[in-house]
Design a protein around this motif. Sequence first.
Motif, PDB file in Angstrom:
ATOM      1  N   ASN A 370       0.191   3.911  13.443  1.00 56.98           N
ATOM      2  CA  ASN A 370      -0.059   3.355  12.117  1.00 56.98           C
ATOM      3  C   ASN A 370      -1.506   2.893  11.972  1.00 56.98           C
ATOM      4  OD1 ASN A 370       2.360   3.434  10.432  1.00 56.98           O
ATOM      5  ND2 ASN A 370       3.308   2.205  12.026  1.00 56.98           N
ATOM      6  N   ARG A 400      10.823   6.862  12.799  1.00 62.20           N
ATOM      7  CA  ARG A 400      11.290   5.895  11.800  1.00 62.20           C
ATOM      8  C   ARG A 400      10.234   4.861  11.443  1.00 62.20           C
ATOM      9  NH1 ARG A 400      14.744   1.687  15.368  1.00 62.20           N
ATOM     10  NH2 ARG A 400      15.162   0.728  13.370  1.00 62.20           N
ATOM     11  N   VAL A 404       4.978   6.025   6.737  1.00 60.53           N
ATOM     12  CA  VAL A 404       3.892   5.801   5.780  1.00 60.53           C
ATOM     13  C   VAL A 404       2.601   6.437   6.295  1.00 60.53           C
ATOM     14  CG1 VAL A 404       2.384   4.056   4.774  1.00 60.53           C
ATOM     15  CG2 VAL A 404       4.847   3.769   4.682  1.00 60.53           C
TER      16      VAL A 404
ATOM     17  N   LEU B 157      -2.386   5.319   0.587  1.00 57.04           N
ATOM     18  CA  LEU B 157      -2.991   6.321   1.457  1.00 57.04           C
ATOM     19  C   LEU B 157      -3.639   7.413   0.637  1.00 57.04           C
ATOM     20  CD1 LEU B 157       0.011   6.707   3.913  1.00 57.04           C
ATOM     21  CD2 LEU B 157      -2.097   5.421   4.299  1.00 57.04           C
ATOM     22  N   VAL B 166      -1.739   9.880  -1.742  1.00 62.48           N
ATOM     23  CA  VAL B 166      -0.564  10.487  -1.120  1.00 62.48           C
ATOM     24  C   VAL B 166       0.648   9.590  -1.286  1.00 62.48           C
ATOM     25  CG1 VAL B 166       0.400  11.305   1.055  1.00 62.48           C
ATOM     26  CG2 VAL B 166      -2.013  11.682   0.546  1.00 62.48           C
ATOM     27  N   ARG B 167       0.419   8.293  -1.076  1.00 62.76           N
ATOM     28  CA  ARG B 167       1.530   7.365  -1.189  1.00 62.76           C
ATOM     29  C   ARG B 167       0.995   5.953  -1.385  1.00 62.76           C
ATOM     30  NH1 ARG B 167       6.578   7.410   3.067  1.00 62.76           N
ATOM     31  NH2 ARG B 167       7.903   6.019   1.889  1.00 62.76           N
ATOM     32  N   PRO B 169       3.089   2.691  -1.723  1.00 63.08           N
ATOM     33  CA  PRO B 169       4.472   2.193  -1.803  1.00 63.08           C
ATOM     34  C   PRO B 169       4.635   1.046  -2.800  1.00 63.08           C
ATOM     35  CG  PRO B 169       3.730   2.337   0.490  1.00 63.08           C
ATOM     36  CD  PRO B 169       2.531   2.577  -0.376  1.00 63.08           C
ATOM     37  N   ARG B 174       3.237   8.576  -5.612  1.00 58.53           N
ATOM     38  CA  ARG B 174       3.301   9.584  -4.561  1.00 58.53           C
ATOM     39  C   ARG B 174       2.580  10.828  -5.037  1.00 58.53           C
ATOM     40  NH1 ARG B 174       7.966   9.348  -0.431  1.00 58.53           N
ATOM     41  NH2 ARG B 174       7.229  11.022   0.900  1.00 58.53           N
ATOM     42  N   HIS B 295       2.436  -1.792   8.653  1.00 55.80           N
ATOM     43  CA  HIS B 295       3.656  -1.188   9.190  1.00 55.80           C
ATOM     44  C   HIS B 295       3.674  -1.154  10.704  1.00 55.80           C
ATOM     45  CE1 HIS B 295       4.965  -0.540   5.154  1.00 55.80           C
ATOM     46  NE2 HIS B 295       3.712  -0.180   4.886  1.00 55.80           N
ATOM     47  N   CYS B 307       9.063   1.201   4.021  1.00 55.87           N
ATOM     48  CA  CYS B 307       8.568   2.427   4.664  1.00 55.87           C
ATOM     49  C   CYS B 307       9.667   3.158   5.422  1.00 55.87           C
ATOM     50  CB  CYS B 307       7.422   2.093   5.627  1.00 55.87           C
ATOM     51  SG  CYS B 307       7.956   1.356   7.194  1.00 55.87           S
ATOM     52  N   GLY B 308      10.828   2.513   5.604  1.00 52.16           N
ATOM     53  CA  GLY B 308      11.891   3.113   6.386  1.00 52.16           C
ATOM     54  C   GLY B 308      11.996   2.515   7.779  1.00 52.16           C
TER      55      GLY B 308
END
Lengths: 447, 447
Positions: A370, A400, A404, B157, B166-167, B169, B174, B295, B307-308
């Motif tokens: 990251n 997981r 990002v 990002l 790109v993303r 959050p 996106r 993250h 982010c998951g």
Amino acid sequence: MAQPAPPSQSEMRRQNLARVLHALADHGPQSRAEAAARIGLTRAAVSTLVEELMRAGLLVEQGPGRSGTVGRPGTVLQLADRGPCGLAAEIGVDHLAACAMDLRGTIRARGRCDINGRSGGPGPVLGRLTTLLEEVAREAADQGLRPERLTVAVPGLVTRGGTTVVRAPNLGWRDTDLAARLPAALGVLAVDNEANLGALAELWTDRPELPGSTLDQAPDVRGAATSGGPGGPGGPGGSGPTAAADPAGTGPAVPHAPGGDSFVHVSAEIGIGAAVVIDGQLLRGAHGFAGELGHVPVRPDGRPCTCGGRGCLETYAGEEAVLRAAGLEPGPGVRIDDLASRCAAGDQRTLRAVRRAGTALGIALSGAVNLLDPGRVVIGGALARLGPWLLPPLDRELARRTAVASGGRPTPVEVRASRLGPDGPLLGAARTSVRALLDMPVRPAAA
Amino acid sequence: MAQPAPPSQSEMRRQNLARVLHALADHGPQSRAEAAARIGLTRAAVSTLVEELMRAGLLVEQGPGRSGTVGRPGTVLQLADRGPCGLAAEIGVDHLAACAMDLRGTIRARGRCDINGRSGGPGPVLGRLTTLLEEVAREAADQGLRPERLTVAVPGLVTRGGTTVVRAPNLGWRDTDLAARLPAALGVLAVDNEANLGALAELWTDRPELPGSTLDQAPDVRGAATSGGPGGPGGPGGSGPTAAADPAGTGPAVPHAPGGDSFVHVSAEIGIGAAVVIDGQLLRGAHGFAGELGHVPVRPDGRPCTCGGRGCLETYAGEEAVLRAAGLEPGPGVRIDDLASRCAAGDQRTLRAVRRAGTALGIALSGAVNLLDPGRVVIGGALARLGPWLLPPLDRELARRTAVASGGRPTPVEVRASRLGPDGPLLGAARTSVRALLDMPVRPAAA
């Protein structure tokens, strides 16, 4: 935007001599004309440089037609397989290793022994290492080689550009200056962290045109009697990307290829270190201490670590931690190999221990990925042998936890085990020694 | 070691024109002779370049004796305060900001408005941003300035060198290409992560000879009517370290000072980003996604994150997480300032929430420090206002978890709040626009 002062005459000469040598190291035997085209000097200038390098015993001429490039007659130049060579040593917590590498990148002599590095301090370990290096140097001398550089890989922190091991927790060393404890006759000393040297080996090995990429290659020029005589097969010819890294922050700055290699190299042995390579350059950090992955917290309230922190990666994925979790008492002779065979045999306790280590590695590496967005992650050192059981949980954590940073792609970052295995640090040290010789060819040796 | 192809005539010319402009930007007003000495060209060559730059309206002459350097008569050159200028914008989750900066680095116009960036997608936000930028551009035009570059800071990002988010959050964006959604009339577009731009502002501001270091400097040349007329006070003269970073991976490669600045810059707003500067160079990562400190896992089995992953730093130290932990419902108008005043008033629940955020930041930064060995850590963005309560627990975690990486020294790494506060990203974006203008002066504008 002030221009740097132009280099002096003698510095220009050194740089040009080094360019000729690096052209041969990177692209194999070639004619004066090829070398001139490659480094952007005139044929006449290169001929003068070559004369000087041949007098110093660093270059030899082969007969025509030996370059491997069909249809190109002419006398072919090659690096000498006698004369100056580099020595390398690796200090592990439970072993020592040493080797001698010639200018062509071929390992010409090597040795290894087991030790118990945890007790007795640096004195006995460095005494034993001196003996081992002297044996290797003697074997090299029998082949006409003369050690002029020594690079030592240590499992600890080394001041940037210095020879002092600031701290090696698993050896119990602190502020140990190796220059004061190793014989000067073994060559000009460089000391570096083993993870850094392993990463440099990985970086250089990814360039297939470099000779001397693996330690198990046959010492094919062993016994060639005279410089100028028939040499062994040289490195492959042809052109490719140029060598990119500055081994130990010394020598002329070599521009790196744009978009060069970027990776995190994890060196897992008893301790866990890492090295970060960005665009083909090793990241050293403000003090030279970058890469301490082993002390990245993975369970902030977890086990106390020797560093004073808690829940560091090393307390979950270091060799000792894994051995203990598998029910084995760490000690001489008890090794990662035992874990690998138990995993292969399906021993549940060992499998659990290795899986847990892989999860911890995955958590720590998620943070690194990251933060750094590397092109890939390479697992080197002894733990690489546990790859089949270690990598799946590691991959799972990365997948997981780095969505990002990967722009949400399902495969966030390639993870693979190093092809060099535990040989990486020693190989990186040997090539560092040889590159230092190629960088600094100005002290003419007897031809 | 193959030499790169020599640059073309027109590329050489561009580079030399850029050198003259950067010499003035970095070292303030100076004579042709001073500029020639500084960039290593002849006085005659510099005079020719200066003629061209003056015709293009990028340079102006001041009367003699105005350089600030006592006893140095001669006509002094200065960057124009009319003509081409750079625009910058910052897209936050709850606000937009924009400004125009002239070649001298002075902010000449600025604007700001609150938004709710979470709903409605990029359309309304970019529509509002266009209006704001057009207002700023109009105000700049009233002062004789013509926007030619636009740099936009986004909390997400961005592909390396591209204009696509790109993303993001916290915005819910996106693959949003800003080039397709912002008017081309505002200038050539660059898009970058706000943490990267904040770090560049920090890097450039550490060099006291650079003009335009802070947004609150008086717009002292506002209203100067004609190019060639009396300008405002220029930047300080004298020599210093040269500018070091390549703002967005474009423009000529500027060699960085050896041992240049290395730091981790944390940009804490609603999301938490970071940027890593190594030896004066921004680390961008293989895909341009480096710096995702938010993250990094701090409690691997902790709260689920957008982010998951689980237990990411952002779930403990992001603005929303801290507001909620303090018992405040995040929303328009509820801000870090509320937390700061509650902390100052001794509210126990808020103090606990902020302390916990500091601890989480400290755990994540411990990993970063162990891995990167930076010279220092800079806390920027809104959370910097919580420094008095946030930094002590952060320092404590760093001290106990980075002893190895600091060689066992008691003060492992300096941590401080950014002097730029929340203005960093916008300032970095504005300077990126201006540096791009200085790098690429080849399209001559009407004088």
